[in-house]
Scaffold this active site. Structure first.
Site, PDB file in Angstrom:
ATOM      1  N   ASP A   1       0.865  -1.079  -0.044  1.00  0.00           N
ATOM      2  CA  ASP A   1       0.103   0.230  -0.028  1.00  0.00           C
ATOM      3  C   ASP A   1       0.872   1.330  -0.159  1.00  0.00           C
ATOM      4  OD1 ASP A   1      -2.629   1.390   0.251  1.00  0.00           O
ATOM      5  OD2 ASP A   1      -2.262   1.341   2.612  1.00  0.00           O
TER       6      ASP A   1
ATOM      7  N   ASP B   1       2.763   5.217  -5.311  1.00  0.00           N
ATOM      8  CA  ASP B   1       1.909   6.405  -5.054  1.00  0.00           C
ATOM      9  C   ASP B   1       2.765   7.584  -5.383  1.00  0.00           C
ATOM     10  OD1 ASP B   1       0.652   8.547  -4.230  1.00  0.00           O
ATOM     11  OD2 ASP B   1       0.439   7.872  -2.097  1.00  0.00           O
TER      12      ASP B   1
ATOM     13  N   GLY C   1      -7.631   7.993   7.731  1.00  0.00           N
ATOM     14  CA  GLY C   1      -7.497   8.160   9.277  1.00  0.00           C
ATOM     15  C   GLY C   1      -9.271   8.611   9.485  1.00  0.00           C
TER      16      GLY C   1
ATOM     17  N   GLY D   1      -9.341   5.391   1.988  1.00  0.00           N
ATOM     18  CA  GLY D   1      -9.854   6.157   3.184  1.00  0.00           C
ATOM     19  C   GLY D   1     -11.140   5.798   3.607  1.00  0.00           C
TER      20      GLY D   1
ATOM     21  N   SER E   1     -12.400   3.866   6.055  1.00  0.00           N
ATOM     22  CA  SER E   1     -13.080   3.584   7.344  1.00  0.00           C
ATOM     23  C   SER E   1     -13.912   4.865   7.523  1.00  0.00           C
ATOM     24  CB  SER E   1     -11.873   3.708   8.302  1.00  0.00           C
ATOM     25  OG  SER E   1     -11.143   2.631   8.158  1.00  0.00           O
TER      26      SER E   1
ATOM     27  N   THR F   1      -8.000   2.286   9.424  1.00  0.00           N
ATOM     28  CA  THR F   1      -8.628   2.947  10.772  1.00  0.00           C
ATOM     29  C   THR F   1      -9.574   1.983  11.518  1.00  0.00           C
ATOM     30  OG1 THR F   1      -7.694   5.096   9.747  1.00  0.00           O
ATOM     31  CG2 THR F   1      -9.232   5.119  11.699  1.00  0.00           C
TER      32      THR F   1
HETATM   33  P1  13P Z   1      -8.502   4.248   6.179  1.00  0.00           P
HETATM   34  O1  13P Z   1      -7.516   4.321   7.337  1.00  0.00           O
HETATM   35  O2  13P Z   1      -9.118   5.544   6.299  1.00  0.00           O
HETATM   36  O3  13P Z   1      -9.184   3.100   6.259  1.00  0.00           O
HETATM   37  O4  13P Z   1      -7.805   4.332   4.863  1.00  0.00           O
HETATM   38  C1  13P Z   1      -7.042   2.987   4.655  1.00  0.00           C
HETATM   39  C2  13P Z   1      -6.247   3.308   3.131  1.00  0.00           C
HETATM   40  O5  13P Z   1      -6.730   3.983   2.298  1.00  0.00           O
HETATM   41  C3  13P Z   1      -4.906   2.560   2.980  1.00  0.00           C
HETATM   42  O6  13P Z   1      -4.569   3.119   1.981  1.00  0.00           O
END
Ligand code: 13P
Length: 285
Positions: free
Chosen positions: A81, A103, A180, A208, A210, A232
């Site tokens: 990731d 990225d 987050g 993102g 979560s 998260t």
């Molecule tokens: P969250 O921590 O918001 O779930 O995002 C995870 C993410 O996108 C990892 O690349």
């Protein structure tokens, strides 16, 4: 069954559902993901971010994930990731990751294309899939932070050019989510998801995720999202379970008793997410 990221996301794209990609730092998280995937008969992606790799080490993460994938009855990909560094991406591939993300979203378009293309040529030569990012997703994922005011949505014209010139297998898009915990409720740009999916006709990725309400996730999946990154929410479940256990058993010092309930709690939440994403019963032989 260990498979490439491309195999998993191609199946999701063709069959119009999304696969959960869950971040791991330790054995309990790896086991929770696999148990949930087997219980719901879901294909799944185990992924590690910069922080996860620093904490556990590339070799440990790779070996744990490989054992889990090879023993599993469902398709599993092992994914890097937010890869930023050519050397680290090489190391992950050498250790058996079947998918990597480069990225380059903080660079200008042409530089992002150049860097991404370099990784695609190298990874595809050894059968490893590549995810890249266009637009800037806000929030903090371990070492990578993007201020809310610097977050920019993915432009569909640029996305078309980016995919054509790089040859990536999947694209992470910025459409209103952030890494987050959220302060307010996230508002997703659904029209943008729809347009990008129609223009690219390939697997697209939501970071993102979560804290994004269930109906927004389901709508995003119905419009073409095929990979949903979750970190998260799983950290929070882990924290809650450990905190509660220690509060009611302050003298227990056996790590298995402390962390075991957290593994179970994580598995339950991951299984719920798999049902929400539509990946349940989609595992193939
Ligand atoms: P969250 O921590 O918001 O779930 O995002 C995870 C993410 O996108 C990892 O690349």
């Amino acid at each position: 069954m260990l498979v490439t990221g491309k195999a998993i996301l191609h199946h999701a794209h063709e069959n119009e559902y999304a696969v959960g990609a869950f971040n791991v730092n330790n054995m309990e998280q790896v086991q929770a993901i696999i148990e949930a995937a087997e219980e719901t008969k879901s294909p799944v992606i185990i992924q590690a971010s910069q922080g996860g790799l620093q904490y556990a080490g590339v070799e440990y993460i790779a070996q744990m994930a490989k054992v889990a994938a090879e023993k599993a009855s469902v398709p599993v990909a092992i994914h890097l990731d937010h890869g930023t560094d050519f050397k680290q991406i090489m190391l992950c591939i050498r250790n058996g990751f079947t998918s990597v993300m480069i990225d380059g979203s903080h660079y200008e378009l042409e530089e992002n294309i150049r860097k991404t293309k370099q990784i695609v040529e190298m990874a595809h030569a050894v059968g490893v899939s590549v995810e890249a990012e266009l637009g800037k997703i806000g929030g903090t994922e371990d070492d990578i932070s993007v201020d809310e005011k610097d977050a920019t949505y993915t432009d569909p014209d640029e996305a078309e050019k980016f995919v054509a010139e790089t040859g990536i297998d999947s694209l992470a898009i910025a459409v209103g989510t952030a890494h987050g915990p959220y302060k307010g409720e996230p508002k997703l740009d659904f029209d943008r998801i729809k347009i990008i999916k129609e223009r690219l006709n390939m697997p697209i990725v939501l970071h993102g995720s979560s804290g994004v309400p269930e109906e927004s996730i389901k709508k995003a999946v119905s419009l073409g999202i095929n990979k949903i990154n979750i970190d998260t929410d799983i950290r929070m479940v882990f924290h809650k379970a450990v905190k509660e256990f220690i509060a009611s058993n302050p003298d227990t010092y056996d790590p298995r008793k402390i962390v075991g309930p957290a593994r179970k709690a994580m598995k339950e939440v991951i299984a719920e997410k798999m049902n929400m994403f539509g990946s349940s019963d989609k595992a193939w032989k």
